[in-house]
Scaffold this active site. Structure first.
Site, PDB file in Angstrom:
ATOM      1  N   HIS A 105       0.859  -1.183   0.000  1.00 27.47           N
ATOM      2  CA  HIS A 105       0.000   0.000   0.000  1.00 27.47           C
ATOM      3  C   HIS A 105       0.893   1.230   0.000  1.00 27.47           C
ATOM      4  O   HIS A 105       2.128   1.111  -0.104  1.00 27.47           O
ATOM      5  CB  HIS A 105      -0.947  -0.029   1.205  1.00 27.47           C
TER       6      HIS A 105
ATOM      7  N   HIS B 230       4.091   1.281   2.114  1.00 23.91           N
ATOM      8  CA  HIS B 230       5.276   0.663   1.500  1.00 23.91           C
ATOM      9  C   HIS B 230       5.811   1.571   0.399  1.00 23.91           C
ATOM     10  O   HIS B 230       7.022   1.705   0.222  1.00 23.91           O
ATOM     11  CB  HIS B 230       4.919  -0.693   0.875  1.00 23.91           C
TER      12      HIS B 230
END
Ligand code: PAF
Length: 279
Positions: A34, A37
């Protein structure tokens, strides 16, 4: 982006002249990527000449089989995200491959593994250290990037790195939140829209703590008021603690500096954690 699945291919890469002569930023993940990251990859790209990400859902850090089995796996989407972000390499080993010929003796993490996550997830941080040690050893990064949403994990990894004198710099990056405050997490994928709304009580409680830090004489008083806020929601609390950022324990009831507030709670069957650095 080059995808690597075996240790042999990885060792070819890490022995290449380009890799050895470059600064390498490493973002270890368990996939279901997501924006949190994404921000780690972006920061790693700014700081380094090459960026490598790993995706491996590490079985040894899960306490519950069900949690491991239900952990979201989104390989195709993850590859597309990493390509878009300009990640250079993706290491995606199988469990047999990564743990081949590898023995981890364990590490005495002292109180770091007896409080909060350590208390409620026995063995979890040994599993995290086992895989992160292995990944550092085979990926050979200059710097490694971790999100502060897992505040205690960052503390554990910093401790392990310094304990074993590993030649890698640990970079802690801020938690990324939705506009309403919900911390991004791969586990959010398992929440319905309604459950996501309910999960907001975690952020509301942390926000209350931050805004009221100086309003109470002792930390216990503040924690008790924060518990009332939390209880106005629907989640089941595992712990709510205000602790020193370094020791992860409370040193002094009246000292309001260097604190972090941490919460773990169940939203039906999904366990969520979040924290806020207070001072
Ligand atoms: O934070 C995670 O995703 C995992 O704990 C890590 C650091 C990739 C180790 O499996």
């Amino acid at each position: 982006m080059i995808i690597i699945r075996t240790l042999e291919e990885l060792s070819e890469l890490t022995n290449s002249v380009e890799y050895r002569n470059s600064t390498v930023g490493f973002v270890p993940t368990m996939g279901a990527l997501h924006e949190g990251h994404g921000s780690l990859i972006t920061t790693a790209k700014k700081d380094n000449q090459l960026v490598i990400c790993s995706i491996f859902v590490n079985p040894t850090q899960f306490n519950k089989v069900e949690d491991l089995e239900k952990y979201p796996r989104k390989e195709k989407e993850d590859v597309a995200i990493l390509e878009k972000l300009g990640c250079d390499f993706l290491f995606m080993p199988s469990s047999e491959e990564i743990y081949k010929n590898y023995q981890f003796e364990g590490i005495d993490l002292k109180e770091l593994e007896t409080v909060m996550e350590g208390k409620y997830r026995p063995g979890h941080f040994q599993g995290v250290c086992q895989i992160v040690y292995r990944l550092f050893d085979v990926v050979k990064p200059t710097r490694a990037y971790f999100g502060l949403k897992d505040f205690q994990q960052v503390a554990v990894i910093k401790y392990m790195t310094s304990f074993f004198k590993l030649p890698v710099e640990i970079v802690a990056c801020p938690t990324i939140r939705e506009e309403n405050g919900l911390a991004l997490s791969s586990r959010n994928l398992r929440l319905s829209e309604l459950e996501k709304q309910d999960a907001l009580i975690i952020f509301k409680t942390l926000d209350f703590i931050q805004k009221n830090l100086t309003q109470f004489e002792t930390i216990s008083e503040l924690e008790n008021k924060a518990l009332e806020v939390f209880k106005s929601g629907k989640l089941t609390l595992e712990y709510l603690e205000i602790v020193d950022q370094n020791t992860l324990t409370l040193l002094d009831e009246k000292n309001k500096s260097n604190l972090v507030a941490c919460i773990a709670a169940y939203n039906n069957h999904i366990r969520l954690i979040d924290n806020m650095i207070l001072s």
